[in-house]
Structure formats: C-alpha cells, structure tokens
Write a protein that holds these residues in place. Structure first.
Motif, PDB file in Angstrom:
ATOM      1  N   GLN A 154      36.183  14.409  56.316  1.00  0.00           N
ATOM      2  CA  GLN A 154      35.889  15.658  55.433  1.00  0.00           C
ATOM      3  C   GLN A 154      35.883  14.898  53.888  1.00  0.00           C
ATOM      4  N   ASN A 155      36.364  14.292  53.674  1.00  0.00           N
ATOM      5  CA  ASN A 155      36.489  13.463  52.165  1.00  0.00           C
ATOM      6  C   ASN A 155      35.291  12.565  52.281  1.00  0.00           C
ATOM      7  N   LEU A 156      35.231  12.330  53.031  1.00  0.00           N
ATOM      8  CA  LEU A 156      33.561  11.264  52.996  1.00  0.00           C
ATOM      9  C   LEU A 156      32.301  11.872  52.715  1.00  0.00           C
ATOM     10  N   GLN A 157      32.513  13.248  52.919  1.00  0.00           N
ATOM     11  CA  GLN A 157      30.840  13.740  53.184  1.00  0.00           C
ATOM     12  C   GLN A 157      30.861  14.656  51.378  1.00  0.00           C
ATOM     13  N   GLU A 158      31.637  14.262  50.479  1.00  0.00           N
ATOM     14  CA  GLU A 158      31.184  14.768  49.085  1.00  0.00           C
ATOM     15  C   GLU A 158      31.219  14.094  48.035  1.00  0.00           C
ATOM     16  N   LEU A 159      30.771  14.061  47.086  1.00  0.00           N
ATOM     17  CA  LEU A 159      31.252  13.232  45.604  1.00  0.00           C
ATOM     18  C   LEU A 159      32.556  12.856  45.457  1.00  0.00           C
ATOM     19  N   ASP A 160      33.449  14.035  45.337  1.00  0.00           N
ATOM     20  CA  ASP A 160      34.592  13.842  45.066  1.00  0.00           C
ATOM     21  C   ASP A 160      35.934  14.211  46.616  1.00  0.00           C
ATOM     22  N   SER A 161      37.241  13.780  45.584  1.00  0.00           N
ATOM     23  CA  SER A 161      37.613  13.909  46.451  1.00  0.00           C
ATOM     24  C   SER A 161      38.296  14.961  47.393  1.00  0.00           C
ATOM     25  N   ILE A 162      38.097  16.426  46.854  1.00  0.00           N
ATOM     26  CA  ILE A 162      38.365  17.135  46.807  1.00  0.00           C
ATOM     27  C   ILE A 162      37.640  18.508  47.473  1.00  0.00           C
ATOM     28  N   SER A 163      36.484  18.835  46.997  1.00  0.00           N
ATOM     29  CA  SER A 163      35.417  19.735  47.738  1.00  0.00           C
ATOM     30  C   SER A 163      35.531  19.945  49.031  1.00  0.00           C
ATOM     31  N   GLY A 164      35.372  18.095  49.515  1.00  0.00           N
ATOM     32  CA  GLY A 164      35.049  18.331  51.200  1.00  0.00           C
ATOM     33  C   GLY A 164      35.956  18.806  51.835  1.00  0.00           C
ATOM     34  N   ILE A 165      37.256  19.220  51.685  1.00  0.00           N
ATOM     35  CA  ILE A 165      38.166  19.500  52.326  1.00  0.00           C
ATOM     36  C   ILE A 165      38.406  21.226  53.087  1.00  0.00           C
ATOM     37  N   ARG A 166      38.480  20.948  54.504  1.00  0.00           N
ATOM     38  CA  ARG A 166      38.230  22.436  55.516  1.00  0.00           C
ATOM     39  C   ARG A 166      39.781  23.005  54.944  1.00  0.00           C
ATOM     40  N   THR A 167      39.758  23.973  55.867  1.00  0.00           N
ATOM     41  CA  THR A 167      41.129  24.565  56.222  1.00  0.00           C
ATOM     42  C   THR A 167      41.768  24.044  57.145  1.00  0.00           C
ATOM     43  N   TRP A 168      42.601  24.393  56.952  1.00  0.00           N
ATOM     44  CA  TRP A 168      44.278  24.166  58.587  1.00  0.00           C
ATOM     45  C   TRP A 168      43.283  25.061  60.267  1.00  0.00           C
ATOM     46  N   PRO A 169      42.533  25.959  59.735  1.00  0.00           N
ATOM     47  CA  PRO A 169      42.317  25.777  61.213  1.00  0.00           C
ATOM     48  C   PRO A 169      40.925  25.622  61.418  1.00  0.00           C
ATOM     49  N   GLU A 170      39.915  25.083  60.852  1.00  0.00           N
ATOM     50  CA  GLU A 170      38.892  23.847  60.945  1.00  0.00           C
ATOM     51  C   GLU A 170      39.568  22.922  60.774  1.00  0.00           C
ATOM     52  N   THR A 171      40.306  22.039  60.365  1.00  0.00           N
ATOM     53  CA  THR A 171      40.492  21.280  60.423  1.00  0.00           C
ATOM     54  C   THR A 171      41.282  20.881  61.903  1.00  0.00           C
ATOM     55  N   LEU A 172      42.484  21.717  62.610  1.00  0.00           N
ATOM     56  CA  LEU A 172      42.848  21.755  63.921  1.00  0.00           C
ATOM     57  C   LEU A 172      41.543  21.848  64.933  1.00  0.00           C
ATOM     58  N   ASP A 173      40.319  22.813  64.935  1.00  0.00           N
ATOM     59  CA  ASP A 173      39.178  21.982  65.742  1.00  0.00           C
ATOM     60  C   ASP A 173      38.574  20.909  65.668  1.00  0.00           C
ATOM     61  N   MET A 174      38.491  20.518  64.419  1.00  0.00           N
ATOM     62  CA  MET A 174      37.873  19.200  64.406  1.00  0.00           C
ATOM     63  C   MET A 174      38.316  18.396  65.490  1.00  0.00           C
ATOM     64  N   ALA A 175      39.947  18.340  64.827  1.00  0.00           N
ATOM     65  CA  ALA A 175      40.362  17.325  66.077  1.00  0.00           C
ATOM     66  C   ALA A 175      41.177  17.524  67.211  1.00  0.00           C
ATOM     67  N   SER A 176      40.962  18.404  67.685  1.00  0.00           N
ATOM     68  CA  SER A 176      40.186  18.272  68.935  1.00  0.00           C
ATOM     69  C   SER A 176      38.684  18.462  69.370  1.00  0.00           C
ATOM     70  N   ALA A 177      38.321  18.072  68.980  1.00  0.00           N
ATOM     71  CA  ALA A 177      36.631  18.205  69.099  1.00  0.00           C
ATOM     72  C   ALA A 177      36.726  16.708  69.492  1.00  0.00           C
ATOM     73  N   ARG A 178      35.788  16.032  69.958  1.00  0.00           N
ATOM     74  CA  ARG A 178      35.362  15.232  70.618  1.00  0.00           C
ATOM     75  C   ARG A 178      34.510  14.320  69.817  1.00  0.00           C
ATOM     76  N   ALA A 179      34.711  13.805  68.546  1.00  0.00           N
ATOM     77  CA  ALA A 179      33.579  13.717  67.050  1.00  0.00           C
ATOM     78  C   ALA A 179      33.468  11.904  67.971  1.00  0.00           C
ATOM     79  N   PRO A 180      32.111  12.015  67.841  1.00  0.00           N
ATOM     80  CA  PRO A 180      32.429  10.606  67.906  1.00  0.00           C
ATOM     81  C   PRO A 180      32.904   9.204  67.017  1.00  0.00           C
TER      82      PRO A 180
END
Length: 399
Positions: free
Chosen positions: A345-371
């Motif tokens: 998530q951090n890598l998606q924005e120029l700064d260190s904080i604006s790309g971070i998503r909520t905890w439910p969104e993070t859990l969804d991402m963690a359970s997905a099988r992203a490359p």
C-alpha cells in the motif's frame, strides 16, 4: 488492567519535503541530477516523516488509538509537524524546545531510482529519557521506538540513554518494539559500537524490527563493508542467503529480544521468534496463542508492485501492519501477510501515509491471492505453505 492507548509511537520525527520528479526514463541518478542542470519538478508533497509519523499515523488509519512522543523545535517546521500530529492522535507527549531547529528531510525519489535523503536531524539528536512522557507510556499497550541510529544521544556512550528509555518503557508494563535505520559508515553513528549497544538494549525490546542490511551492518560491520565493495555499493538484499538471515536473527535473539524481523525490501519480510520462556517475559501484550508464535522461522514474499510511486517509508508501513495484527491477536502467519500488504500500500503513493487503507480493506487484501515477487529461497530446509503463501525455514517449529 485496561490501557487507554494501543501504541505510543516514539523516537525520530521530521518534516518531509518531497518534490514530484517526472519520469524521464532514466535508470541512474546521474542522468537526472548533475551540476548545472535545471530539473523541472511537479507539485511538492509536504508531510511528517520518520517512524513517529509513518508507523504511528498508519497504525491510526488501521484503527489503533495512538499517542506520540518526540522532540521538536518551536520553528515553522515544528509548528506544521505538531498540527499534523494533533490531527492524528494524542500529541501531549511531543516536547517543543524553545529556540531549537526541528528536523526535516528533502526526499529525492526519481522513478525507478533508489531515493536520496537530504536530512537535518535537528532536535532528534537531543532526544533523551526526559522527553519520554511517563504518564502516557504507562497507558499504552505497546511502546514503539524508531530510528535510534539517526538520534545522536541514542547511540552515544554505548547506547546508555537508549537503554534507559527502553528500560523505563518496559517497567511501565508496555510491550516494546524497536525499528532501526542504516547509518552512513563514515558518520559518528556508523562508527558507534552497535554490537555493544544491541547487547545493552535488546533485553528490554520484545519485538525487534530492523532490515537485513541494518542488522548485518550492526553485527558484522566488516562483512557488510566487504560485500558492499564487492557489489559496487549495491543493496545487499539479493546477495544474502537464507542461512545468513537465520544466523543474524539467532544473534539478535541471543541478545534478549523475543522476536527478530529482518525486513528485506522486494524480497519481503523475514521473522524468527524465541522460546515460550521469551514470550512469558513480554509486556502488556503478547500473542494470545503463544504456541502459534514461539520458535517460528517464516518468510513472507512481497506483493508485486509494477506501478510503484515511491518506497519512502515502506518499512515503517510494513511494521504498522505487523504490529496492528499482533495487537489484534492474529496469528503469526496473518501478521506477516498484513505486514507485506501495508508495504505494498505504501508503494502506491509518493509519501508514507496517504496510500494506507483501512483495516477491513487490508484484511481483504491479505486474504486475496495477489501476485507475489519471487523471494528466491533456494537454500535447503525451506518449504512453501500454499495455505499462507509463506516460506517456512528449517528452524520453524511447525514444519
């Protein structure tokens, strides 16, 4: 006893000034910056930086109750920094020093080229035990301290002041964690006796979260410098074998920490943990299922990020994900997945904080099988878990 705050984010704090540098197709910094060249840039991003901000703010976004503890000046940079902190948590632990200059960093992050930092340590160099808000830390489940190599009093006198800070935090009953930074070998921080400092401090650190390069430099300085020379100053991430990680983590655990991560950029997040006895000596927070956490050796590959904007603060963000999952009682496997998700998530924005998503969104991402990026684990004794998309090492108790 119930504690008011999930985490105190303490230590290094600065104001980041990040100009957006256009993509020119360059692959080397000399193609972008050289004497006499005028480089047109895009809009500038101004935000707080350092682990107090990066890890603290991102843990706030993930739903934690956060307070801050750092030292700033009463100049314009200090006032901007304080305003940001007050909007994101309890800033009563911020010590404003009259007549002192606040820390700032100019970050040069051209696309596809490793970032360059122009950093003024400012008031960070004078941080000491007197800046630790004892009332606030006693109300925290977790005390997280970041970047002692970038804070002069923390590494002077063999780290005696850093030891005092962690000893007091530990005596408050909080669980403790610590992140590092890689010093310039020629600087006073780079010349400090880091083996002795770690021997002094790690008995009071429950969760130690440095990178592999930081750890190699601090524990095996000559080997680090030799490898850097052999590889033309390149990052050593791709040249270290899994057995190097295991050896280094074992040294850190022998100094007294209960778990040692070795963050490793595009290769992911390595973690090795201690025995049941080590977990019994943790503070206010410890794993709900210590059987799942004790004597583990795991490696979570990083998520592929083909459109990376910047890697500024990626390690701090990964720590925010890991510590949040730990505080929420998740398993060690789930915590590692959260770490690499926050790093992505951090890598998606120029700064260190604006790309971070909520905890439910993070859990969804963690359970997905992203490359995933291939972590290139080729040493014997490692096995792949298809269930968790993690590697388990030869010292893992669950193999």
């Amino acid at each position: 006893m119930a504690r008011t705050y999930d985490v105190m984010a303490a230590g290094h704090l600065c104001l980041d000034i990040i100009p957006r540098i256009p993509d020119t197709g360059a692959c080397r910094i000399g193609e972008v910056l050289h004497p006499g060249k005028l480089l047109n840039t895009g809009p500038v991003k101004i935000c707080t930086g350092g682990p107090v901000s990066n890890t603290g703010f991102n843990m706030k976004t993930l739903g934690n109750n956060v307070c801050f503890c750092a030292r700033i000046g009463d100049d314009e940079f200090g006032r901007l920094t304080l305003e940001w902190l007050e909007r994101n948590g309890n800033a009563d632990g911020i010590h404003t020093v009259h007549g002192s200059a606040s820390s700032y960093t100019v970050v040069l992050a051209p696309p596809r080229i490793d970032r360059i930092f122009l950093h003024s340590p400012g008031t960070n160099d004078e941080y000491g035990l007197e800046d630790l808000n004892l009332d606030l830390v006693s109300q925290c489940r977790l005390f997280h301290f970041g970047y002692p190599p970038a804070m002069r009093r923390m590494f002077e006198e063999e780290g005696r002041e850093l030891e005092r800070v962690f000893r007091v935090a530990k005596e408050s009953g909080a669980t403790t964690s610590c992140d590092m930074a890689l010093p310039d070998p020629a600087s006073p921080s780079g010349q400090a006796p880091w083996v002795r400092i770690l021997e002094r401090v790690l008995p009071y650190v429950d969760i130690f979260l440095p990178s592999i390069e930081e750890s190699l430099f601090m524990l095996e300085r000559d080997a680090f410098l030799k490898m850097k020379s052999e590889h033309g100053g390149a990052e050593l991430i791709d040249f270290l074998m899994p057995e190097d990680y295991s050896r280094i983590a074992d040294k850190l655990l022998s100094f007294g920490t209960k778990m040692a991560s070795l963050k490793t950029g595009h290769r992911g997040f390595y973690l090795k943990t201690g025995s049941q006895d080590a977990f019994d000596r943790m503070g206010a927070e410890r794993p709900k299922d210590t059987g799942n956490w004790r004597r583990r050796e795991l490696w979570a590959p990083a998520l592929a990020a083909p459109n990376m904007a910047s890697a500024i603060g990626a390690g701090d963000s990964a720590i925010a994900g890991f510590l949040t999952a730990f505080l929420k009682g998740l398993s060690i496997e789930e915590s590692l997945r959260a770490a690499v998700c926050l790093g992505w998530q951090n890598l998606q924005e120029l700064d260190s904080i604006s790309g971070i998503r909520t905890w439910p969104e993070t859990l969804d991402m963690a359970s997905a099988r992203a490359p995933l990026i291939d972590a290139d684990i080729q040493s014997p004794g490692w096995s792949w878990s298809e269930e968790w998309h993690l590697w388990a090492g030869p010292d893992d108790s669950k193999r």
